[in-house]
Design a protein around this motif. Structure first.
Motif, PDB file in Angstrom:
ATOM      1  N   ARG A 151       0.765  -1.226   0.105  1.00  0.00           N
ATOM      2  CA  ARG A 151      -0.071   0.140  -0.038  1.00  0.00           C
ATOM      3  C   ARG A 151       0.919   1.171  -0.087  1.00  0.00           C
ATOM      4  NH1 ARG A 151      -3.053  -2.507   4.004  1.00  0.00           N
ATOM      5  NH2 ARG A 151      -2.165  -1.472   5.304  1.00  0.00           N
ATOM      6  N   LYS A 152       2.027   1.303   0.733  1.00  0.00           N
ATOM      7  CA  LYS A 152       2.880   2.399   0.933  1.00  0.00           C
ATOM      8  C   LYS A 152       3.589   2.657  -0.405  1.00  0.00           C
ATOM      9  CE  LYS A 152       4.535   5.851   2.929  1.00  0.00           C
ATOM     10  NZ  LYS A 152       4.076   6.973   3.405  1.00  0.00           N
ATOM     11  N   LEU A 153       4.092   1.434  -1.232  1.00  0.00           N
ATOM     12  CA  LEU A 153       4.712   1.562  -2.349  1.00  0.00           C
ATOM     13  C   LEU A 153       3.764   2.108  -3.218  1.00  0.00           C
ATOM     14  CD1 LEU A 153       6.527  -1.805  -2.696  1.00  0.00           C
ATOM     15  CD2 LEU A 153       7.653   0.486  -2.376  1.00  0.00           C
ATOM     16  N   ALA A 154       2.508   1.773  -3.548  1.00  0.00           N
ATOM     17  CA  ALA A 154       1.432   2.182  -4.480  1.00  0.00           C
ATOM     18  C   ALA A 154       1.114   3.873  -4.004  1.00  0.00           C
ATOM     19  CB  ALA A 154       0.232   1.527  -4.392  1.00  0.00           C
ATOM     20  N   ALA A 155       1.110   4.302  -2.944  1.00  0.00           N
ATOM     21  CA  ALA A 155       0.870   5.651  -2.522  1.00  0.00           C
ATOM     22  C   ALA A 155       2.160   6.399  -2.922  1.00  0.00           C
ATOM     23  CB  ALA A 155       0.667   5.724  -1.054  1.00  0.00           C
ATOM     24  N   ASN A 156       3.307   6.050  -2.703  1.00  0.00           N
ATOM     25  CA  ASN A 156       4.461   6.503  -3.102  1.00  0.00           C
ATOM     26  C   ASN A 156       4.401   6.731  -4.766  1.00  0.00           C
ATOM     27  OD1 ASN A 156       5.413   7.189  -0.436  1.00  0.00           O
ATOM     28  ND2 ASN A 156       6.898   5.641  -0.284  1.00  0.00           N
ATOM     29  N   ALA A 157       4.154   5.629  -5.307  1.00  0.00           N
ATOM     30  CA  ALA A 157       4.134   5.767  -6.846  1.00  0.00           C
ATOM     31  C   ALA A 157       3.360   6.822  -7.371  1.00  0.00           C
ATOM     32  CB  ALA A 157       3.692   4.384  -7.493  1.00  0.00           C
ATOM     33  N   GLY A 158       2.281   7.193  -6.683  1.00  0.00           N
ATOM     34  CA  GLY A 158       1.243   8.158  -7.166  1.00  0.00           C
ATOM     35  C   GLY A 158       1.917   9.628  -6.660  1.00  0.00           C
ATOM     36  N   TYR A 175       5.228  10.110  -6.389  1.00  0.00           N
ATOM     37  CA  TYR A 175       6.547  10.422  -6.834  1.00  0.00           C
ATOM     38  C   TYR A 175       6.432   9.445  -8.260  1.00  0.00           C
ATOM     39  CZ  TYR A 175       7.454  11.780  -2.198  1.00  0.00           C
ATOM     40  OH  TYR A 175       7.524  12.495  -0.797  1.00  0.00           O
ATOM     41  N   PRO A 176       5.898   9.710  -9.336  1.00  0.00           N
ATOM     42  CA  PRO A 176       5.684   9.079 -10.321  1.00  0.00           C
ATOM     43  C   PRO A 176       7.180   9.025 -11.344  1.00  0.00           C
ATOM     44  CG  PRO A 176       4.157  10.843 -10.560  1.00  0.00           C
ATOM     45  CD  PRO A 176       5.075  11.195  -9.514  1.00  0.00           C
ATOM     46  N   ALA A 177       7.319   7.516 -11.581  1.00  0.00           N
ATOM     47  CA  ALA A 177       8.427   7.301 -12.219  1.00  0.00           C
ATOM     48  C   ALA A 177       8.946   8.244 -13.466  1.00  0.00           C
ATOM     49  CB  ALA A 177       8.648   5.825 -12.840  1.00  0.00           C
ATOM     50  N   GLY A 178      10.093   8.588 -13.457  1.00  0.00           N
ATOM     51  CA  GLY A 178      10.228   9.485 -14.733  1.00  0.00           C
ATOM     52  C   GLY A 178      10.329  11.104 -14.362  1.00  0.00           C
ATOM     53  N   GLU A 179       9.497  11.218 -13.162  1.00  0.00           N
ATOM     54  CA  GLU A 179       9.083  12.650 -12.923  1.00  0.00           C
ATOM     55  C   GLU A 179       9.823  13.053 -11.511  1.00  0.00           C
ATOM     56  OE1 GLU A 179       4.989  13.556 -12.888  1.00  0.00           O
ATOM     57  OE2 GLU A 179       4.730  12.232 -14.947  1.00  0.00           O
ATOM     58  N   SER A 180      10.286  12.234 -11.038  1.00  0.00           N
ATOM     59  CA  SER A 180      10.773  12.352  -9.549  1.00  0.00           C
ATOM     60  C   SER A 180      12.513  12.252  -9.531  1.00  0.00           C
ATOM     61  CB  SER A 180      10.102  11.476  -8.473  1.00  0.00           C
ATOM     62  OG  SER A 180      10.037  10.231  -9.073  1.00  0.00           O
ATOM     63  N   ASP A 181      13.076  12.656 -10.643  1.00  0.00           N
ATOM     64  CA  ASP A 181      14.757  12.372 -10.567  1.00  0.00           C
ATOM     65  C   ASP A 181      15.094  13.681  -9.906  1.00  0.00           C
ATOM     66  OD1 ASP A 181      14.197  10.150 -12.185  1.00  0.00           O
ATOM     67  OD2 ASP A 181      14.758  11.204 -14.081  1.00  0.00           O
ATOM     68  N   ASN A 182      14.734  14.663  -9.880  1.00  0.00           N
ATOM     69  CA  ASN A 182      15.265  15.789  -9.015  1.00  0.00           C
ATOM     70  C   ASN A 182      14.635  16.001  -7.715  1.00  0.00           C
ATOM     71  OD1 ASN A 182      16.936  16.136 -11.526  1.00  0.00           O
ATOM     72  ND2 ASN A 182      15.334  17.182 -12.260  1.00  0.00           N
ATOM     73  N   LEU A 183      14.305  15.151  -6.755  1.00  0.00           N
ATOM     74  CA  LEU A 183      14.081  15.359  -5.670  1.00  0.00           C
ATOM     75  C   LEU A 183      14.922  15.908  -4.474  1.00  0.00           C
ATOM     76  CD1 LEU A 183      11.898  12.165  -4.947  1.00  0.00           C
ATOM     77  CD2 LEU A 183      11.170  14.339  -5.323  1.00  0.00           C
ATOM     78  N   TRP A 184      16.263  15.371  -4.819  1.00  0.00           N
ATOM     79  CA  TRP A 184      17.347  15.960  -3.997  1.00  0.00           C
ATOM     80  C   TRP A 184      18.353  16.774  -4.711  1.00  0.00           C
ATOM     81  CZ3 TRP A 184      15.377  10.986  -3.798  1.00  0.00           C
ATOM     82  CH2 TRP A 184      14.433  10.974  -2.504  1.00  0.00           C
TER      83      TRP A 184
END
Length: 111
Positions: A93-100, A102-111
């Protein structure tokens, strides 16, 4: 990893605990504190060091890191068991929430 794999491991941990009659010491508060204490012991291995991944593969670092990770996991398994939390399902459930979030390919620049 299958939820059943986690449940089998949880059963093994609980059996170990119950054979020693330790459940009486395992309140949710004390288990949560034990998770934090063991996580601090894991952090202590890295304190004042700038270890690279290949250095961590050396036995002098890998063994204590492995042991502390296991300690954290054991307390999390016991706490999950005692609170009736399906840890495998909670992780999914936590992975699914995080996927929404932080979508793959759109969250490369978090840090």
């Amino acid at each position: 990893m299958q939820t059943n794999d986690i449940n089998l491991l949880m059963d093994e941990v609980i059996r170990f605990r119950d054979e020693r009659n330790w459940a009486r010491y395992h309140t949710p508060k004390d288990l949560a504190m034990s998770v934090a204490i063991e996580a601090a012991e894991l952090m202590e291995i890295f304190q004042w060091k700038d270890l690279q991944r290949d250095e961590l593969l050396q036995e002098k670092y890998l063994l204590p890191v492995t042991e502390e990770i296991a300690d954290v996991a054991i307390y999390l398994l016991i706490l999950s068991h005692d609170l009736g939390i399906d840890l495998g399902e909670a992780i999914r459930r936590k992975l699914a929430a995080n996927a929404g979030k932080y979508p793959a390919g759109e969250s490369d620049n978090l840090w």
